[in-house]
Design a protein around this motif. Sequence first.
Motif, PDB file in Angstrom:
ATOM      1  N   LYS A 176      63.598  -2.828 -53.370  1.00 32.70           N
ATOM      2  CA  LYS A 176      63.188  -3.810 -52.372  1.00 32.70           C
ATOM      3  C   LYS A 176      64.370  -4.723 -52.046  1.00 32.70           C
ATOM      4  O   LYS A 176      65.016  -5.257 -52.942  1.00 32.70           O
ATOM      5  N   TYR A 177      64.655  -4.880 -50.749  1.00 31.71           N
ATOM      6  CA  TYR A 177      65.711  -5.768 -50.255  1.00 31.71           C
ATOM      7  C   TYR A 177      65.097  -6.912 -49.448  1.00 31.71           C
ATOM      8  O   TYR A 177      64.032  -6.762 -48.854  1.00 31.71           O
ATOM      9  N   ILE A 178      65.836  -8.009 -49.388  1.00 33.11           N
ATOM     10  CA  ILE A 178      65.506  -9.096 -48.477  1.00 33.11           C
ATOM     11  C   ILE A 178      66.784  -9.469 -47.721  1.00 33.11           C
ATOM     12  O   ILE A 178      67.874  -9.466 -48.304  1.00 33.11           O
ATOM     13  N   ILE A 179      66.668  -9.706 -46.416  1.00 36.00           N
ATOM     14  CA  ILE A 179      67.823 -10.139 -45.614  1.00 36.00           C
ATOM     15  C   ILE A 179      67.620 -11.613 -45.275  1.00 36.00           C
ATOM     16  O   ILE A 179      66.581 -11.997 -44.721  1.00 36.00           O
ATOM     17  N   ILE A 180      68.603 -12.444 -45.613  1.00 34.71           N
ATOM     18  CA  ILE A 180      68.479 -13.885 -45.427  1.00 34.71           C
ATOM     19  C   ILE A 180      69.704 -14.447 -44.708  1.00 34.71           C
ATOM     20  O   ILE A 180      70.755 -13.820 -44.662  1.00 34.71           O
ATOM     21  N   GLY A 181      69.555 -15.647 -44.180  1.00 35.04           N
ATOM     22  CA  GLY A 181      70.633 -16.313 -43.463  1.00 35.04           C
ATOM     23  C   GLY A 181      70.082 -17.062 -42.265  1.00 35.04           C
ATOM     24  O   GLY A 181      68.901 -16.931 -41.911  1.00 35.04           O
ATOM     25  N   ASP A 182      70.947 -17.847 -41.642  1.00 39.22           N
ATOM     26  CA  ASP A 182      70.540 -18.658 -40.490  1.00 39.22           C
ATOM     27  C   ASP A 182      69.997 -17.792 -39.352  1.00 39.22           C
ATOM     28  O   ASP A 182      70.311 -16.592 -39.242  1.00 39.22           O
ATOM     29  N   THR A 183      69.232 -18.408 -38.489  1.00 45.22           N
ATOM     30  CA  THR A 183      68.736 -17.713 -37.312  1.00 45.22           C
ATOM     31  C   THR A 183      69.896 -17.350 -36.384  1.00 45.22           C
ATOM     32  O   THR A 183      70.864 -18.100 -36.243  1.00 45.22           O
ATOM     33  N   GLY A 184      69.802 -16.174 -35.764  1.00 44.64           N
ATOM     34  CA  GLY A 184      70.802 -15.759 -34.787  1.00 44.64           C
ATOM     35  C   GLY A 184      72.059 -15.128 -35.352  1.00 44.64           C
ATOM     36  O   GLY A 184      72.990 -14.835 -34.601  1.00 44.64           O
ATOM     37  N   VAL A 185      72.118 -14.888 -36.673  1.00 44.02           N
ATOM     38  CA  VAL A 185      73.348 -14.308 -37.244  1.00 44.02           C
ATOM     39  C   VAL A 185      73.367 -12.788 -37.143  1.00 44.02           C
ATOM     40  O   VAL A 185      74.387 -12.154 -37.419  1.00 44.02           O
ATOM     41  N   GLY A 186      72.233 -12.194 -36.756  1.00 45.28           N
ATOM     42  CA  GLY A 186      72.194 -10.745 -36.572  1.00 45.28           C
ATOM     43  C   GLY A 186      71.448  -9.996 -37.659  1.00 45.28           C
ATOM     44  O   GLY A 186      71.642  -8.796 -37.826  1.00 45.28           O
ATOM     45  N   LYS A 187      70.581 -10.658 -38.388  1.00 46.72           N
ATOM     46  CA  LYS A 187      69.849 -10.001 -39.478  1.00 46.72           C
ATOM     47  C   LYS A 187      68.999  -8.842 -38.962  1.00 46.72           C
ATOM     48  O   LYS A 187      69.040  -7.738 -39.508  1.00 46.72           O
ATOM     49  N   THR A 234      63.911 -11.543 -42.819  1.00 48.47           N
ATOM     50  CA  THR A 234      63.201 -12.824 -42.778  1.00 48.47           C
ATOM     51  C   THR A 234      63.664 -13.717 -41.631  1.00 48.47           C
ATOM     52  O   THR A 234      64.793 -13.607 -41.151  1.00 48.47           O
ATOM     53  N   ALA A 235      62.798 -14.623 -41.235  1.00 48.17           N
ATOM     54  CA  ALA A 235      63.126 -15.606 -40.201  1.00 48.17           C
ATOM     55  C   ALA A 235      64.098 -16.640 -40.759  1.00 48.17           C
ATOM     56  O   ALA A 235      63.972 -17.070 -41.903  1.00 48.17           O
ATOM     57  N   GLY A 236      65.081 -17.035 -39.944  1.00 46.87           N
ATOM     58  CA  GLY A 236      66.056 -18.016 -40.395  1.00 46.87           C
ATOM     59  C   GLY A 236      65.676 -19.452 -40.105  1.00 46.87           C
ATOM     60  O   GLY A 236      66.293 -20.377 -40.632  1.00 46.87           O
ATOM     61  N   GLN A 237      64.644 -19.640 -39.285  1.00 44.17           N
ATOM     62  CA  GLN A 237      64.271 -21.001 -38.902  1.00 44.17           C
ATOM     63  C   GLN A 237      63.690 -21.776 -40.089  1.00 44.17           C
ATOM     64  O   GLN A 237      62.973 -21.221 -40.914  1.00 44.17           O
ATOM     65  N   ALA A 281      62.505  -8.931 -55.449  1.00 39.95           N
ATOM     66  CA  ALA A 281      63.565  -8.292 -54.656  1.00 39.95           C
ATOM     67  C   ALA A 281      64.705  -7.867 -55.579  1.00 39.95           C
ATOM     68  O   ALA A 281      65.179  -8.651 -56.398  1.00 39.95           O
ATOM     69  N   ALA A 282      65.127  -6.616 -55.450  1.00 44.21           N
ATOM     70  CA  ALA A 282      66.248  -6.107 -56.248  1.00 44.21           C
ATOM     71  C   ALA A 282      67.589  -6.469 -55.619  1.00 44.21           C
ATOM     72  O   ALA A 282      68.593  -6.610 -56.315  1.00 44.21           O
ATOM     73  N   GLY A 283      67.599  -6.612 -54.296  1.00 41.80           N
ATOM     74  CA  GLY A 283      68.847  -6.899 -53.591  1.00 41.80           C
ATOM     75  C   GLY A 283      68.625  -7.844 -52.427  1.00 41.80           C
ATOM     76  O   GLY A 283      67.523  -7.902 -51.861  1.00 41.80           O
ATOM     77  N   ALA A 284      69.654  -8.600 -52.091  1.00 41.19           N
ATOM     78  CA  ALA A 284      69.602  -9.496 -50.937  1.00 41.19           C
ATOM     79  C   ALA A 284      70.870  -9.352 -50.128  1.00 41.19           C
ATOM     80  O   ALA A 284      71.967  -9.238 -50.692  1.00 41.19           O
ATOM     81  N   LEU A 285      70.731  -9.330 -48.816  1.00 41.01           N
ATOM     82  CA  LEU A 285      71.868  -9.383 -47.911  1.00 41.01           C
ATOM     83  C   LEU A 285      71.892 -10.782 -47.321  1.00 41.01           C
ATOM     84  O   LEU A 285      70.974 -11.166 -46.587  1.00 41.01           O
ATOM     85  N   LEU A 286      72.912 -11.549 -47.683  1.00 39.42           N
ATOM     86  CA  LEU A 286      73.075 -12.927 -47.209  1.00 39.42           C
ATOM     87  C   LEU A 286      74.055 -12.897 -46.044  1.00 39.42           C
ATOM     88  O   LEU A 286      75.232 -12.606 -46.228  1.00 39.42           O
ATOM     89  N   VAL A 287      73.564 -13.188 -44.840  1.00 35.93           N
ATOM     90  CA  VAL A 287      74.323 -12.941 -43.620  1.00 35.93           C
ATOM     91  C   VAL A 287      74.739 -14.238 -42.939  1.00 35.93           C
ATOM     92  O   VAL A 287      73.941 -15.168 -42.813  1.00 35.93           O
TER      93      VAL A 287
END
Length: 217
Positions: free
Chosen positions: A8-19, A63-66, A80-86
């Motif tokens: 399981k992955y989660i993608i995180i970071g500010d809104t609009g960064v391209g997640k 995930t939503a960045g807002q 979550a086993a992994g996260a992509l911090l964008v």
Amino acid sequence: MSYSYLFKYIIIGDTGVGKSCLLLQFTDKRFQPVHDLTIGVEFGARMVNLEGDKLVKLQIWDTAGQESFRSITRSYYRGAAGALLVYDITRRDTFQHLSRWLEEARQHAQSNMVIMLIGNKNDLEHRRAVSTEEGQAFADANGLIFLETSAKTAYNVEPAFINTAETIHGKIVTGEIDVSNESHGIKVGMAGNAMGVGGLPGLSERQNTSNSRGGCC
């Protein structure tokens, strides 16, 4: 057909960064120049092959960045086993917010979660506001893996997801991650139609788990 593991992955970071664009490029191999803002979370999945013969299914939550959706996002760190911090290399504020995202991830996620730091939109070199060296230095200082990517050109998108999986698998091999504990975001091989759409390897599945509305990825 079966896979060896599900991560399981989660993608995180500010809104609009391209997640969402990164997820779409990885699962569907396409770029959508105008993408709706994610409201809540979106889901995608794809099979990958590690070490030539080990099939792993990646279950990815975008995930939503807002700020208004942060309480929803926090619940997805668990298991979550992994996260992509964008972050966006053309927007310095998204880089400056990384410490806050990282603190939140480490507060709510299990301690063995592998985090890949991604500087996205490196196709916009003429608008670069964060150097590659700065990104690498932040990753080194915080024990993260680091890559720059472009969701538009697909540059380094595959390695971003697959290198994360390889690092997780390495922790399984060394015993650092206990696969019998599902809170680590890993499930051991499931039989049946586990190969994605139509039972074929390499195909993907993607769905919205909530509504979206106008904006960019």
